[in-house]
Design a protein around this motif. Sequence first.
Motif, mmCIF file in Angstrom:
data_model
loop_
_atom_site.group_PDB
_atom_site.id
_atom_site.type_symbol
_atom_site.label_atom_id
_atom_site.label_comp_id
_atom_site.label_asym_id
_atom_site.label_seq_id
_atom_site.Cartn_x
_atom_site.Cartn_y
_atom_site.Cartn_z
ATOM 1 N N SER A 114 2.180 9.585 -5.774
ATOM 2 C CA SER A 114 2.381 10.903 -5.177
ATOM 3 C C SER A 114 3.506 11.664 -5.856
ATOM 4 C CB SER A 114 2.707 10.746 -3.689
ATOM 5 O OG SER A 114 4.012 10.226 -3.537
ATOM 6 N N THR A 115 3.717 12.872 -5.359
ATOM 7 C CA THR A 115 4.836 13.673 -5.850
ATOM 8 C C THR A 115 6.141 13.237 -5.200
ATOM 9 O OG1 THR A 115 4.370 15.338 -4.163
ATOM 10 C CG2 THR A 115 3.393 15.679 -6.338
ATOM 11 N N ALA A 116 6.064 12.398 -4.181
ATOM 12 C CA ALA A 116 7.251 11.868 -3.515
ATOM 13 C C ALA A 116 7.637 10.520 -4.099
ATOM 14 C CB ALA A 116 6.990 11.748 -2.017
ATOM 15 N N ALA A 117 7.567 10.426 -5.419
ATOM 16 C CA ALA A 117 7.818 9.150 -6.096
ATOM 17 C C ALA A 117 9.278 8.720 -5.995
ATOM 18 C CB ALA A 117 7.402 9.242 -7.550
ATOM 19 N N ALA A 118 10.152 9.601 -5.549
ATOM 20 C CA ALA A 118 11.566 9.233 -5.401
ATOM 21 C C ALA A 118 11.755 8.177 -4.320
ATOM 22 C CB ALA A 118 12.384 10.476 -5.067
ATOM 23 N N PHE A 119 10.804 8.061 -3.416
ATOM 24 C CA PHE A 119 10.920 7.110 -2.309
ATOM 25 C C PHE A 119 10.243 5.772 -2.603
ATOM 26 C CE2 PHE A 119 10.799 11.312 -0.075
ATOM 27 C CZ PHE A 119 12.151 11.359 0.180
ATOM 28 N N VAL A 120 9.895 5.515 -3.825
ATOM 29 C CA VAL A 120 9.153 4.316 -4.177
ATOM 30 C C VAL A 120 10.010 3.050 -4.037
ATOM 31 C CG1 VAL A 120 9.594 4.253 -6.661
ATOM 32 C CG2 VAL A 120 7.391 3.547 -5.804
ATOM 33 N N THR A 121 11.319 3.186 -4.069
ATOM 34 C CA THR A 121 12.207 2.024 -4.019
ATOM 35 C C THR A 121 12.146 1.311 -2.680
ATOM 36 O OG1 THR A 121 13.682 3.166 -5.538
ATOM 37 C CG2 THR A 121 14.577 1.275 -4.390
ATOM 38 N N GLY A 155 3.394 4.649 5.879
ATOM 39 C CA GLY A 155 4.789 4.427 6.238
ATOM 40 C C GLY A 155 4.987 4.417 7.745
ATOM 41 N N PHE A 156 4.279 5.309 8.454
ATOM 42 C CA PHE A 156 4.370 5.316 9.924
ATOM 43 C C PHE A 156 3.784 4.031 10.514
ATOM 44 C CE2 PHE A 156 4.514 10.126 9.675
ATOM 45 C CZ PHE A 156 5.834 10.207 10.092
ATOM 46 N N ILE A 157 2.683 3.580 9.948
ATOM 47 C CA ILE A 157 2.084 2.324 10.426
ATOM 48 C C ILE A 157 3.036 1.159 10.147
ATOM 49 C CG2 ILE A 157 0.142 0.736 10.152
ATOM 50 C CD1 ILE A 157 -1.573 3.220 9.443
ATOM 51 N N LEU A 197 9.053 -0.890 -2.174
ATOM 52 C CA LEU A 197 9.107 -2.009 -3.108
ATOM 53 C C LEU A 197 10.090 -3.073 -2.626
ATOM 54 C CD1 LEU A 197 8.299 -3.324 -5.778
ATOM 55 C CD2 LEU A 197 10.157 -2.055 -6.859
ATOM 56 N N LEU A 198 11.279 -2.667 -2.195
ATOM 57 C CA LEU A 198 12.265 -3.633 -1.702
ATOM 58 C C LEU A 198 11.784 -4.317 -0.430
ATOM 59 C CD1 LEU A 198 15.630 -1.776 -2.347
ATOM 60 C CD2 LEU A 198 14.680 -3.722 -3.584
ATOM 61 N N GLU A 199 11.152 -3.580 0.459
ATOM 62 C CA GLU A 199 10.644 -4.181 1.694
ATOM 63 C C GLU A 199 9.477 -5.117 1.408
ATOM 64 O OE1 GLU A 199 12.186 -4.251 4.413
ATOM 65 O OE2 GLU A 199 13.663 -2.810 3.749
ATOM 66 N N PHE A 200 8.664 -4.765 0.425
ATOM 67 C CA PHE A 200 7.581 -5.656 0.014
ATOM 68 C C PHE A 200 8.143 -6.980 -0.492
ATOM 69 C CE2 PHE A 200 5.177 -7.204 -3.717
ATOM 70 C CZ PHE A 200 4.038 -7.654 -3.066
ATOM 71 N N VAL A 218 0.843 -1.205 0.000
ATOM 72 C CA VAL A 218 0.000 0.000 0.000
ATOM 73 C C VAL A 218 0.876 1.252 0.000
ATOM 74 C CG1 VAL A 218 -1.651 1.319 1.382
ATOM 75 C CG2 VAL A 218 -1.980 -1.124 1.063
ATOM 76 N N SER A 219 1.946 1.231 0.785
ATOM 77 C CA SER A 219 2.856 2.368 0.812
ATOM 78 C C SER A 219 3.532 2.564 -0.547
ATOM 79 C CB SER A 219 3.908 2.148 1.906
ATOM 80 O OG SER A 219 4.779 3.224 1.984
ATOM 81 N N PHE A 220 3.887 1.465 -1.192
ATOM 82 C CA PHE A 220 4.472 1.540 -2.540
ATOM 83 C C PHE A 220 3.514 2.195 -3.515
ATOM 84 C CE2 PHE A 220 4.616 -0.596 -6.720
ATOM 85 C CZ PHE A 220 5.814 -0.085 -7.186
ATOM 86 N N VAL A 221 2.262 1.774 -3.495
ATOM 87 C CA VAL A 221 1.266 2.335 -4.418
ATOM 88 C C VAL A 221 1.053 3.824 -4.128
ATOM 89 C CG1 VAL A 221 -1.180 2.244 -5.066
ATOM 90 C CG2 VAL A 221 0.133 0.131 -4.841
#
Length: 171
Positions: free
Chosen positions: A52-59, A126-128, A62-65, A44-47
Amino acid sequence: MGDIEAPESSPPPRTLLLSLLPTKEFASSRKGMLLIAEVALSLVSFVCFAASTAAAFVTVPLLEFLAALFLLFAYSTKFNERFKGFLWPLMDFMRCVTASIIFFIISIIAVSKYGGDASKAAGVFGFIATIVFALDFYLIFNELANFLKQGRESNDEPSRQQDEFSDSDSD
């Protein structure tokens, strides 16, 4: 004599798709529920980060998933028991520690620096996820500490017995 015996009641064979899913026993265990929550929250955090505009943090999500999905598969199919060379609990512990720290950092950045609802949602999820990963590494740490404590106690007993034996010899 003429009675026909009932066939043994064995569970029906699992199909290929069902064999990839965790068993009911593992999914209802504490570790199973934590891993399923980690997989779901990371996805869900990846999606949310991707939208979002913070797409730089998508990695990171994805890696944790993928890592959580691999460990969910490994633990549910007992793949980890076939490879004794890996220190599975330590590897899982390091994954949870790094995931909780990195999720916490990127969630703070996503909520404070980026605007938009998707960035805020990614930060909240992300906090959850941070809380779930932190809970998992806390429980793993307690299990590892208890294991090491039990190992130390069993190692202390032979040394005490040797000390007692050497004391009786000197008499």
